[in-house]
Design an enzyme around this catalytic site. Structure first.
Site, PDB file in Angstrom:
ATOM      1  N   GLU A  79       0.782  -1.231   0.000  1.00 49.92           N
ATOM      2  CA  GLU A  79       0.000   0.000   0.000  1.00 49.92           C
ATOM      3  C   GLU A  79       0.818   1.288   0.000  1.00 49.92           C
ATOM      4  O   GLU A  79       0.367   2.310  -0.524  1.00 49.92           O
ATOM      5  CB  GLU A  79      -0.939   0.004   1.223  1.00 49.92           C
ATOM      6  CG  GLU A  79      -1.955  -1.110   1.250  1.00 49.92           C
ATOM      7  CD  GLU A  79      -3.036  -0.933   0.206  1.00 49.92           C
ATOM      8  OE1 GLU A  79      -3.292   0.220  -0.209  1.00 49.92           O
ATOM      9  OE2 GLU A  79      -3.630  -1.941  -0.222  1.00 49.92           O
ATOM     10  N   SER A 411     -40.160 -35.034  42.377  1.00 50.46           N
ATOM     11  CA  SER A 411     -39.484 -35.563  43.571  1.00 50.46           C
ATOM     12  C   SER A 411     -38.145 -34.905  43.845  1.00 50.46           C
ATOM     13  O   SER A 411     -37.593 -35.079  44.944  1.00 50.46           O
ATOM     14  CB  SER A 411     -39.300 -37.074  43.427  1.00 50.46           C
ATOM     15  OG  SER A 411     -40.556 -37.717  43.384  1.00 50.46           O
TER      16      SER A 411
END
Length: 745
Positions: A79, A411
């Site tokens: 770049e 239970s």
């Protein structure tokens, strides 16, 4: 002359307006010095594994020293080769670009942007390609160069640029494409990521590997040309195949239900007011253990598949229920309410659509399961599975059954009833008649609690009754010794917070709770009578590593330690010789453990709540729609639907040496009184069933020695029984002395 002057004024005015417009859109000095890119928040397990990211833009900021040196080299070579020589703007490249744009008559300005200019655009400006925006970019780039060093600019750039696949910043990209931190990127991996910057879609290595490989090798050549790498390194890098460990950002992570719970609750602390979990780059340190989480998910997935296969073989949807499903569907409501189709016609059309009906019933009949595991000493959440997902494509259940689903525990609630009695001085060896007790309602009907298998027996100890989950003994215990309000009070003291109905049916677990709530209450038993609030998050740090919220364990005394130990010894019997014996006989668990099965009416809910001194885990199985339920006790009871997942999870955890779990004994308080005794489960008239030592609290031992339990006490529930519209009590006939003892289900 007047015309010239007028033209000059117009030009000066236009220039002034351009200048005003230019400077109006420039970032302030404060913005330049403190840029605020949106940062993803990271959620970590207690053992350092990244669980999830919260983000609008998937970005994690890391300093340049934490980025492989090959990444900035590839960036500069591609770049901006003069990056370290210019002051934000490369005048030579700019001149060439201006000439090209003018000659070609472009209205969209492009070309010549340095890394600094691209950073200026990414941080502060729009993506438009106009002359004014380009001018702002130039000015801002110069200001950035005056504010930051070159390396700081590189770091800012690499942390803000978009790499495709939802990844903003190189750390996120490295994790997304290669499953590693940016510091470990190789030359070809660095070049692959920089290649995406030209076009994040066209050069996405997961979608277009050939195009990505071609551009990667081009960048490697540029790195060699600029002498960032040697020719030999370039040859080797170009020859390296493209190998990804691609994890898209849409991936839900290891513990999706848990991290969603974190997202919804992390801001509850006042110190997090104004914090945005999607933008502010938080680090959230949780208590979850990634290894235990994997074992939990494996256990749930395996058991859910077994249950689903058993259910699919045996269930047939009644036509009346199918009609209800159709009428409740969004498609039916849309046809009737929006399209104006008569109900009968809409119903007929949908019934005729075989594919649609199949999909409707499929979604209604998916087995759901939940598992949550806590460290009883501090409440740390160690594992959390909120639903049944057969694969990533099936991640459709956003409803979290760990904390959002409230179902009858059956239970699994009984230990709170027995704990209330034990704490009040009733010994575990106390014997109660195992026969139904009928409670007459005001409307003339009867509520009769029966054992799950429908059988009955003679005088049975509390220890045996809890181990074998005898409903009849439990109801008689509550009837003779406890009021519903006392049962509720003990359940609340031990961490149950959901509303509970004040009637005797509560003894059988008819009031709804969540798995998380039940697990919290069971930490009481595992931790010497002290329960802890679930603690999912330890710390929250800001993007700079500063602690902005910290959470400490919160513990509460729920039960006297002596009474608690008696309860633990009784719940150990559930696994050693009761309804939970499969944990040892079938799954080979050999550590000190205790627990309780739970099954609700018509097999709608199956539970197992089990614990060791180090881990409490609760498993639930059922369906989202309670009109759909398991078809038989063959596979739909707690011992067969939920216990296998619990046992598998616990065995894997205790077999993993890295977890450092060990077989520990439950702590016995000094004031516990141990009394040798005999008996066997085949002898219901024996004072104690299948134990060589019975344990007493000081209160229970004193009452036993005083003869308080030599005769049946007057029931505390005589008169008005606390049932809806109840007015009286009717006892069933007593059994003969030769009645057979109850069998475990």
């Amino acid at each position: 002359m007047k015309v010239t002057g007028l033209l000059l004024v117009v030009l000066l005015g236009a220039g002034a307006l351009f200048g005003i417009n230019l400077f109006r859109g420039l970032p302030s000095l404060e913005e330049l010095e403190n840029p605020k890119p949106e940062l993803a928040s990271l959620v970590y397990s207690e053992d350092g594994v990244l669980l999830h990211k919260f983000f609008l833009k998937n970005r994690t900021f890391v300093p340049l020293r934490s980025i492989s040196r090959w990444a900035p080299a590839a960036l500069i070579a591609t770049e901006d080769v003069a990056f370290y020589k210019h002051w934000g703007v490369d005048l030579r490249r700019l001149g060439i670009a201006v000439g090209e744009n003018v000659i070609k008559g472009r209205t969209r300005w492009q070309g010549a942007s340095t890394i600094t200019q691209q950073l200026a655009k990414n941080l502060f400006l729009t993506q438009e390609r106009t002359l004014s925006r380009k001018a702002k970019e130039l000015v801002t780039a110069v200001q950035l160069e005056r504010t930051y060093t070159k390396n700081e600019i590189l770091a800012l750039y690499l942390n803000t640029v978009y790499f495709g696949s939802g990844s903003y910043g190189i750390e996120s990209a490295a994790q997304t494409y290669f499953g590693k931190p940016a510091s470990q990127l190789t030359i070809p991996e660095s070049a692959t990521l920089i290649a995406t910057l030209k076009n994040p879609t066209a050069y996405n290595p997961s979608k277009y590997p050939s195009a990505s490989l071609s551009r990667r090798n081009l960048i490697i050549g540029l790195m060699e040309k600029e002498k960032f790498i040697t020719p030999a390194q370039a040859v080797k890098a170009k020859a390296t195949p493209l190998v990804l460990r691609y994890t898209p950002v849409s991936h839900q992570g290891l513990a999706p239900y848990f991290t969603e719970y974190i997202r919804q609750t992390v801001k509850s602390g006042s110190m997090l007011d104004g914090v945005n979990v999607y933008r502010d780059g938080l680090t959230i340190q949780t208590t979850l253990d990634s290894r235990m989480q994997r074992y939990a998910q494996e256990a749930i997935a395996a058991q859910a598949a077994i249950l689903q296969a058993q259910f699919d073989r045996s269930w047939r949807c009644p036509e009346s229920l199918k009609t209800q499903f159709i009428k409740e569907s969004p498609r039916f409501k849309e046809m009737v309410n929006e399209e104006g189709i008569p109900e009968k016609v809409a119903l007929a059309r949908l019934r005729a659509d075989a594919a649609w009906i199949k999909n409707l019933l499929y979604n209604k009949t998916r087995v759901q399961m939940a598992l949550v595991a806590l460290d009883p000493s501090n409440g740390h959440v160690k594992a959390w599975v909120g639903g049944t997902n057969l694969g990533p494509e099936d991640y459709r259940y956003q409803f979290d059954h760990v904390w959002q689903a409230k179902r009858q525990p059956g239970s699994a609630f009984k230990p709170f009833v027995y704990a209330a009695a034990i704490d009040q001085g009733v010994p575990a060896s106390y014997r109660i008649l195992d026969q139904p007790l009928a409670l007459r309602s005001g409307s003339g009907g009867l509520w009769i609690a029966r054992n799950s298998e429908g059988n009955s027996g003679g005088m049975t100890t509390l220890r045996y009754a809890l181990a074998h989950s005898l409903n009849q003994v439990t109801v008689r215990l509550a009837y003779e010794f406890l009021s519903p309000s006392e049962i509720i009070n003990y359940a609340r003291r031990m961490g149950i917070t959901s509303p509970m109905q004040p009637n005797l049916s509560i003894a059988l677990g008819t009031s709804e709770v969540s798995p998380l709530e039940l697990a919290r209450a069971y930490t009481t038993f595992a931790n010497n009578g002290v329960w802890s609030d679930p603690l999912p998050v330890l710390k929250v740090l800001d993007k700079n590593g500063r602690v902005i919220a910290e959470h400490q364990p919160s513990s509460h005394l729920g039960l006297d330690p002596a009474a608690n130990y008696i309860m633990v010894s009784m719940l150990k019997d559930v696994i050693d010789r009761g309804t939970g014996i499969a944990a040892r006989a079938r799954y080979g668990l050999d550590m000190e453990a205790a627990g309780k099965t739970g099954t609700t009416q018509s097999h709608r809910d199956a539970w197992f709540a089990g614990f060791t001194p180090q881990v409490v885990a609760v498993v639930w199985a059922g369906f989202d729609d309670e009109r759909v339920h398991f078809t038989s006790m063959e596979y739909g009871q707690g011992a067969r639907a939920a216990l296998p997942a619990w046992a598998t999870f616990m065995k894997k955890c205790y077999s993993d040496p890295s977890l450092k779990l060990e077989n520990r004994y439950f702590t016995m308080p000094d004031n516990i009184i141990a009394v040798p005794s005999g008996g066997s489960p085949e002898s219901p008239d024996a004072p104690i069933n299948n134990v060589t030592v019975e344990y007493y609290t000081p209160k229970a031992y004193a009452r036993d020695q005083a003869g308080d339990f030599n005769s049946t006490p007057a029931p505390v529930n005589s008169g008005a029984v606390e049932l809806p519209d109840s007015t009286g009590v009717q006892k069933m006939p007593a059994p003969s002395p030769a009645a057979a003892p109850p069998e475990p289900f």
